[in-house]
Design an enzyme around this catalytic site. Sequence first.
Site, PDB file in Angstrom:
ATOM      1  N   ARG A  58      -0.756  -9.554  13.290  1.00 30.18           N
ATOM      2  CA  ARG A  58      -1.290  -8.105  13.005  1.00 30.18           C
ATOM      3  C   ARG A  58      -2.108  -8.749  11.704  1.00 30.18           C
ATOM      4  O   ARG A  58      -3.076  -8.107  10.991  1.00 30.18           O
ATOM      5  CB  ARG A  58      -0.034  -7.350  12.022  1.00 30.18           C
ATOM      6  CG  ARG A  58       0.614  -5.662  12.897  1.00 30.18           C
ATOM      7  CD  ARG A  58       2.347  -5.562  12.185  1.00 30.18           C
ATOM      8  NE  ARG A  58       1.602  -4.733  11.005  1.00 30.18           N
ATOM      9  CZ  ARG A  58       2.597  -4.862  10.019  1.00 30.18           C
ATOM     10  NH1 ARG A  58       4.315  -5.803  10.715  1.00 30.18           N
ATOM     11  NH2 ARG A  58       2.625  -4.104   9.176  1.00 30.18           N
ATOM     12  N   LYS A  62       0.471  -1.318   0.156  1.00 27.54           N
ATOM     13  CA  LYS A  62       0.368   0.047   0.471  1.00 27.54           C
ATOM     14  C   LYS A  62       0.921   1.083   0.489  1.00 27.54           C
ATOM     15  O   LYS A  62       0.668   2.105  -0.913  1.00 27.54           O
ATOM     16  CB  LYS A  62      -0.982   0.583   1.497  1.00 27.54           C
ATOM     17  CG  LYS A  62      -2.022  -1.746   1.400  1.00 27.54           C
ATOM     18  CD  LYS A  62      -2.770  -1.220   3.017  1.00 27.54           C
ATOM     19  CE  LYS A  62      -2.070  -1.136   4.036  1.00 27.54           C
ATOM     20  NZ  LYS A  62      -1.793  -2.214   4.238  1.00 27.54           N
ATOM     21  N   ARG A 114      -9.421   1.494   8.849  1.00 23.90           N
ATOM     22  CA  ARG A 114      -9.379  -0.399   8.885  1.00 23.90           C
ATOM     23  C   ARG A 114     -10.341  -0.773   9.911  1.00 23.90           C
ATOM     24  O   ARG A 114     -10.150  -2.592   9.935  1.00 23.90           O
ATOM     25  CB  ARG A 114      -7.930  -0.630  10.104  1.00 23.90           C
ATOM     26  CG  ARG A 114      -6.898  -0.579   9.373  1.00 23.90           C
ATOM     27  CD  ARG A 114      -5.821  -0.450  10.112  1.00 23.90           C
ATOM     28  NE  ARG A 114      -4.510  -1.139  10.368  1.00 23.90           N
ATOM     29  CZ  ARG A 114      -3.626  -0.844   9.683  1.00 23.90           C
ATOM     30  NH1 ARG A 114      -3.146   0.560   8.489  1.00 23.90           N
ATOM     31  NH2 ARG A 114      -2.559  -1.551   9.430  1.00 23.90           N
ATOM     32  N   ARG A 125      11.482  -5.724   4.563  1.00 25.50           N
ATOM     33  CA  ARG A 125      11.707  -4.409   4.757  1.00 25.50           C
ATOM     34  C   ARG A 125      12.980  -3.890   5.368  1.00 25.50           C
ATOM     35  O   ARG A 125      13.022  -3.722   6.918  1.00 25.50           O
ATOM     36  CB  ARG A 125       9.927  -3.642   5.268  1.00 25.50           C
ATOM     37  CG  ARG A 125       9.793  -2.711   4.795  1.00 25.50           C
ATOM     38  CD  ARG A 125       8.092  -2.357   4.985  1.00 25.50           C
ATOM     39  NE  ARG A 125       7.919  -2.642   6.470  1.00 25.50           N
ATOM     40  CZ  ARG A 125       6.649  -2.358   6.442  1.00 25.50           C
ATOM     41  NH1 ARG A 125       5.596  -2.318   6.100  1.00 25.50           N
ATOM     42  NH2 ARG A 125       5.620  -2.697   7.631  1.00 25.50           N
ATOM     43  N   ARG A 139      11.386  -1.849  10.880  1.00 20.95           N
ATOM     44  CA  ARG A 139      10.047  -2.208  12.079  1.00 20.95           C
ATOM     45  C   ARG A 139      10.349  -2.510  13.410  1.00 20.95           C
ATOM     46  O   ARG A 139      10.275  -3.798  12.602  1.00 20.95           O
ATOM     47  CB  ARG A 139       8.416  -1.409  10.977  1.00 20.95           C
ATOM     48  CG  ARG A 139       8.478  -0.211  11.177  1.00 20.95           C
ATOM     49  CD  ARG A 139       6.887   0.136   9.514  1.00 20.95           C
ATOM     50  NE  ARG A 139       6.282  -0.607  10.656  1.00 20.95           N
ATOM     51  CZ  ARG A 139       4.822  -0.578   9.621  1.00 20.95           C
ATOM     52  NH1 ARG A 139       4.922   0.261   8.505  1.00 20.95           N
ATOM     53  NH2 ARG A 139       3.635  -1.052  10.173  1.00 20.95           N
TER      54      ARG A 139
HETATM   55  P1  AP5 Z   1       4.832  -1.387   1.789  1.00 19.45           P
HETATM   56  O1  AP5 Z   1       4.598  -0.945   1.083  1.00 19.45           O
HETATM   57  O2  AP5 Z   1       5.264  -1.247   3.247  1.00 19.45           O
HETATM   58  O3  AP5 Z   1       4.351  -2.681   2.060  1.00 19.45           O
HETATM   59  P2  AP5 Z   1       1.879  -1.513   3.348  1.00 19.45           P
HETATM   60  O4  AP5 Z   1       1.153  -2.436   2.623  1.00 19.45           O
HETATM   61  O5  AP5 Z   1       2.243  -0.944   2.975  1.00 19.45           O
HETATM   62  O6  AP5 Z   1       2.571  -2.346   4.435  1.00 19.45           O
HETATM   63  P3  AP5 Z   1       2.393  -1.681   6.344  1.00 19.45           P
HETATM   64  O7  AP5 Z   1       3.330  -2.808   7.058  1.00 19.45           O
HETATM   65  O8  AP5 Z   1       2.869   0.070   6.298  1.00 19.45           O
HETATM   66  O9  AP5 Z   1       0.698  -1.876   6.929  1.00 19.45           O
HETATM   67  P4  AP5 Z   1       0.010  -1.954   7.220  1.00 19.45           P
HETATM   68  O10 AP5 Z   1      -1.094  -1.933   7.128  1.00 19.45           O
HETATM   69  O11 AP5 Z   1       0.701  -3.175   8.521  1.00 19.45           O
HETATM   70  O12 AP5 Z   1       0.843  -0.808   8.320  1.00 19.45           O
HETATM   71  P5  AP5 Z   1       0.896   0.765   8.837  1.00 19.45           P
HETATM   72  O13 AP5 Z   1       1.961   1.250   9.132  1.00 19.45           O
HETATM   73  O14 AP5 Z   1      -0.454   1.116   8.236  1.00 19.45           O
HETATM   74  O15 AP5 Z   1       5.792  -2.997   1.514  1.00 19.45           O
HETATM   75  C1  AP5 Z   1       5.713  -4.090   2.319  1.00 19.45           C
HETATM   76  C2  AP5 Z   1       7.651  -4.824   2.138  1.00 19.45           C
HETATM   77  O16 AP5 Z   1       7.611  -5.191   0.630  1.00 19.45           O
HETATM   78  C3  AP5 Z   1       8.645  -3.331   1.199  1.00 19.45           C
HETATM   79  O17 AP5 Z   1       9.629  -3.850   2.039  1.00 19.45           O
HETATM   80  C4  AP5 Z   1       8.761  -3.271  -0.054  1.00 19.45           C
HETATM   81  O18 AP5 Z   1       9.951  -2.728  -0.137  1.00 19.45           O
HETATM   82  C5  AP5 Z   1       8.226  -3.808  -0.292  1.00 19.45           C
HETATM   83  N1  AP5 Z   1       7.238  -4.852  -1.382  1.00 19.45           N
HETATM   84  C6  AP5 Z   1       5.605  -3.636  -1.944  1.00 19.45           C
HETATM   85  N2  AP5 Z   1       6.052  -3.640  -3.300  1.00 19.45           N
HETATM   86  C7  AP5 Z   1       6.628  -4.997  -3.532  1.00 19.45           C
HETATM   87  C8  AP5 Z   1       6.488  -5.479  -4.710  1.00 19.45           C
HETATM   88  N3  AP5 Z   1       5.833  -5.385  -5.359  1.00 19.45           N
HETATM   89  N4  AP5 Z   1       7.366  -6.834  -4.561  1.00 19.45           N
HETATM   90  C9  AP5 Z   1       8.371  -6.901  -3.774  1.00 19.45           C
HETATM   91  N5  AP5 Z   1       8.593  -6.367  -3.198  1.00 19.45           N
HETATM   92  C10 AP5 Z   1       7.439  -5.184  -2.576  1.00 19.45           C
HETATM   93  O19 AP5 Z   1      -0.118   0.358  10.688  1.00 19.45           O
HETATM   94  C11 AP5 Z   1       0.924   0.064  11.208  1.00 19.45           C
HETATM   95  C12 AP5 Z   1       0.373  -0.133  12.788  1.00 19.45           C
HETATM   96  O20 AP5 Z   1      -0.204   1.087  12.990  1.00 19.45           O
HETATM   97  C13 AP5 Z   1      -0.891  -1.052  12.952  1.00 19.45           C
HETATM   98  O21 AP5 Z   1      -0.945  -2.655  13.540  1.00 19.45           O
HETATM   99  C14 AP5 Z   1      -2.153  -0.645  14.136  1.00 19.45           C
HETATM  100  O22 AP5 Z   1      -1.615  -0.737  15.303  1.00 19.45           O
HETATM  101  C15 AP5 Z   1      -1.845   1.231  13.341  1.00 19.45           C
HETATM  102  N6  AP5 Z   1      -2.579   1.790  12.694  1.00 19.45           N
HETATM  103  C16 AP5 Z   1      -2.050   2.360  11.291  1.00 19.45           C
HETATM  104  N7  AP5 Z   1      -3.620   2.566  10.847  1.00 19.45           N
HETATM  105  C17 AP5 Z   1      -4.177   2.596  12.049  1.00 19.45           C
HETATM  106  C18 AP5 Z   1      -5.751   2.169  11.983  1.00 19.45           C
HETATM  107  N8  AP5 Z   1      -6.680   2.731  11.132  1.00 19.45           N
HETATM  108  N9  AP5 Z   1      -6.517   1.855  12.238  1.00 19.45           N
HETATM  109  C19 AP5 Z   1      -6.137   2.028  13.134  1.00 19.45           C
HETATM  110  N10 AP5 Z   1      -4.725   1.457  14.184  1.00 19.45           N
HETATM  111  C20 AP5 Z   1      -3.654   1.597  12.768  1.00 19.45           C
END
Ligand code: AP5
Length: 217
Positions: free
Chosen positions: A171, A13, A88, A127, A160
């Site tokens: 997660r 994402k 979410r 990552r 992270r």
């Molecule tokens: P990346 O692009 O970082 O993936 P992502 O989907 O953004 O993953 P996240 O882990 O950031 O998502 P998340 O939703 O769990 O975390 P968030 O920060 O929102 O790609 C991942 C890796 O793969 C990278 O190394 C990239 O280079 C690689 N990659 C990407 N595309 C690729 C491809 N096509 N081929 C190969 N490699 C590739 O949330 C974290 C925490 O915050 C949550 O657990 C929660 O506690 C809190 N939180 C955040 N938002 C909320 C909310 N709305 N409500 C409640 N709690 C929340």
Amino acid sequence: MRVVFLGPPGAGKGTQAKFLQEKCGACQVSTGDILRKAVQDHTPLGKKAAEYLDKGELVPDDVVLDLVAERLRQKDCEKGFILDGFPRTVAQAEGLERILENLGWGLDSVLCLQLPQEVVIRRLSGRRNCRKCGGLYHAAWSPPRRDGVCDQCGGELYQRQDDREETVAARLRVFDAQTAPLAEYYRKKGLLRPINGEGSVEEIRGRVFQALGAKAA
Ligand code: AP5
């Protein structure tokens, strides 16, 4: 452009949202990034959020809705936004509707990245993020030129906390139970655009643009 990126942790994402931001000028709003920054800065929000992030659980809906409402009111979101990691839960999706109604806006599409769990786990385990500019790398597939150093700004790369194996499992469980039902919620509203999330970053970029009815180049 006013879009939401939906998909499991590690689906790509953030990677795709950053690209859309550069290409289309819409503003990437990542609730994960905002919460991590708050934790790092020891703000009251960060103190509240830290325990949830560490366990891989969701921060309470009212806390996240307040921060998104405030963020979307800022000037740079007037030209469009890409919501990354929000909503979410169904309660957050309903809250978003109220926020957008107050602003006189609507959503164009919900881009839903779909991919098997084993791919997601491989992406998360490799990552690396830049502490300074937020640049994204993968230890195996898109490594920096110098180990541990960001190509863009020279900042330090780190893994992270919540990318540790046990937290990733939590997660993924949270995603299945609380976030996956949003696909059906948005399908019923005619906004859902399912996207195959397997393949190279460029391939997925092409599919994202196709789903938006635009050209990737
Ligand atoms: P990346 O692009 O970082 O993936 P992502 O989907 O953004 O993953 P996240 O882990 O950031 O998502 P998340 O939703 O769990 O975390 P968030 O920060 O929102 O790609 C991942 C890796 O793969 C990278 O190394 C990239 O280079 C690689 N990659 C990407 N595309 C690729 C491809 N096509 N081929 C190969 N490699 C590739 O949330 C974290 C925490 O915050 C949550 O657990 C929660 O506690 C809190 N939180 C955040 N938002 C909320 C909310 N709305 N409500 C409640 N709690 C929340």
